[in-house]
Design a protein around this motif. Structure first.
Motif, short mmCIF file in Angstrom:
data_model
loop_
_atom_site.label_atom_id
_atom_site.label_comp_id
_atom_site.label_asym_id
_atom_site.label_seq_id
_atom_site.Cartn_x
_atom_site.Cartn_y
_atom_site.Cartn_z
N UNK A 19 0.85 -1.18 0.00
CA UNK A 19 0.00 0.00 0.00
C UNK A 19 0.88 1.23 0.00
N UNK A 20 0.28 2.39 0.13
CA UNK A 20 1.03 3.65 0.17
C UNK A 20 0.46 4.49 1.29
N UNK A 21 0.95 4.26 2.50
CA UNK A 21 0.36 4.85 3.70
C UNK A 21 1.17 5.98 4.34
N UNK A 22 2.38 6.25 3.85
CA UNK A 22 3.24 7.18 4.58
C UNK A 22 3.05 8.65 4.21
N UNK A 23 2.19 8.97 3.26
CA UNK A 23 1.89 10.36 2.95
C UNK A 23 2.91 11.04 2.07
N UNK A 24 3.92 10.33 1.63
CA UNK A 24 4.96 10.93 0.79
C UNK A 24 4.64 10.68 -0.68
N UNK A 72 -5.56 -3.90 1.52
CA UNK A 72 -5.24 -2.50 1.30
C UNK A 72 -5.35 -2.18 -0.20
N UNK A 73 -5.72 -0.94 -0.51
CA UNK A 73 -5.81 -0.54 -1.91
C UNK A 73 -6.35 0.86 -2.06
N UNK A 74 -6.68 1.21 -3.29
CA UNK A 74 -7.22 2.53 -3.61
C UNK A 74 -8.71 2.38 -3.83
N UNK A 75 -9.50 2.54 -2.75
CA UNK A 75 -10.93 2.34 -2.83
C UNK A 75 -11.70 3.65 -2.78
N UNK A 76 -11.06 4.73 -2.34
CA UNK A 76 -11.67 6.05 -2.35
C UNK A 76 -11.36 6.72 -3.66
N UNK A 78 -9.22 9.28 -4.08
CA UNK A 78 -7.91 9.94 -4.18
C UNK A 78 -6.95 9.03 -4.97
N UNK A 79 -5.73 9.44 -5.13
CA UNK A 79 -4.78 8.75 -6.00
C UNK A 79 -3.82 7.83 -5.25
N UNK A 80 -4.09 7.47 -4.00
CA UNK A 80 -3.16 6.68 -3.22
C UNK A 80 -3.79 5.38 -2.76
N UNK A 81 -2.97 4.37 -2.62
CA UNK A 81 -3.40 3.08 -2.09
C UNK A 81 -3.34 3.14 -0.57
N UNK A 82 -4.22 3.95 0.03
CA UNK A 82 -4.17 4.20 1.47
C UNK A 82 -5.46 3.82 2.18
N UNK A 83 -6.27 3.00 1.55
CA UNK A 83 -7.51 2.54 2.16
C UNK A 83 -7.35 1.06 2.51
N UNK A 84 -8.06 0.60 3.52
CA UNK A 84 -8.00 -0.80 3.93
C UNK A 84 -9.43 -1.33 3.97
N UNK A 85 -9.71 -2.33 3.14
CA UNK A 85 -11.02 -2.97 3.09
C UNK A 85 -10.97 -4.23 3.95
N UNK A 86 -11.99 -4.44 4.79
CA UNK A 86 -12.00 -5.56 5.72
C UNK A 86 -13.35 -6.28 5.66
N UNK A 87 -13.29 -7.60 5.53
CA UNK A 87 -14.49 -8.43 5.74
C UNK A 87 -14.33 -9.08 7.09
N UNK A 94 -16.27 -3.42 5.59
CA UNK A 94 -15.98 -2.03 5.93
C UNK A 94 -14.71 -1.59 5.23
N UNK A 95 -14.56 -0.28 5.06
CA UNK A 95 -13.33 0.27 4.53
C UNK A 95 -12.83 1.33 5.52
N UNK A 96 -11.53 1.36 5.72
CA UNK A 96 -10.88 2.36 6.58
C UNK A 96 -10.18 3.32 5.63
N UNK A 97 -10.86 4.43 5.32
CA UNK A 97 -10.38 5.38 4.32
C UNK A 97 -9.25 6.24 4.82
#
Length: 149
Positions: A19-24, A72-76, A78-87, A94-97
């Protein structure tokens, strides 16, 4: 998760994904790990630095041990893979945007758990769960920390 030798620790990883979670904007991808005890960890800039920087999103956590599928992936929008989808084990999806390297994003329920006869929903919403749609909150107008506009 208690400290163990690296060989033992990796055997407890339940989910491993990029994913891409660090904001850079100009960084390598990060490694997202969900451990068997529910701990969530992100290792920043995996390609460049190996497993040098470890961020714990959640410490040992009984709730997250019940996550059956974590992606993890790009579900919102925006242009980043910073969302986490959970079953979840109860069937909820649910998704953690806009999850960041140091904090899980806000929860948005996509599919509620099935109702149990005579009891209504199988689970009450968790603290911090938002009623706003993810598209409205995870969209491109909401730039990440550290990202240049």
């Amino acid at each position: 998760m208690t400290e163990t030798a690296p060989r033992e620790r990796k055997e407890h990883a339940s989910t491993i994904a990029g994913g891409d979670f660090d904001g850079s904007v100009n960084s390598d991808f990060n490694l997202f790990v969900r451990w068997s005890d529910g701990e969530l960890t992100i290792y920043e800039d995996l390609g460049r630095h190996g497993l040098a920087k470890e961020n714990k999103l959640k410490s040992v956590n009984k709730l997250w041990a019940h996550a059956r599928v974590v992606v993890p992936g790009e579900f919102g929008a925006n242009l980043w893979e910073d969302d986490v989808c959970v079953r979840w084990s109860d069937g909820e999806l649910a998704v953690y945007g806009n999850t960041q390297a140091d904090a899980a994003g806000r929860e948005y329920q996509l599919v509620p758990p099935p109702a149990r006869p005579g009891r209504g929903s199988a689970r009450t919403p968790r603290a911090g769960q938002s009623g706003a749609a993810c598209e409205a909150v995870c969209g491109p107008e909401l730039w990440r920390r550290g990202a240049a506009h």
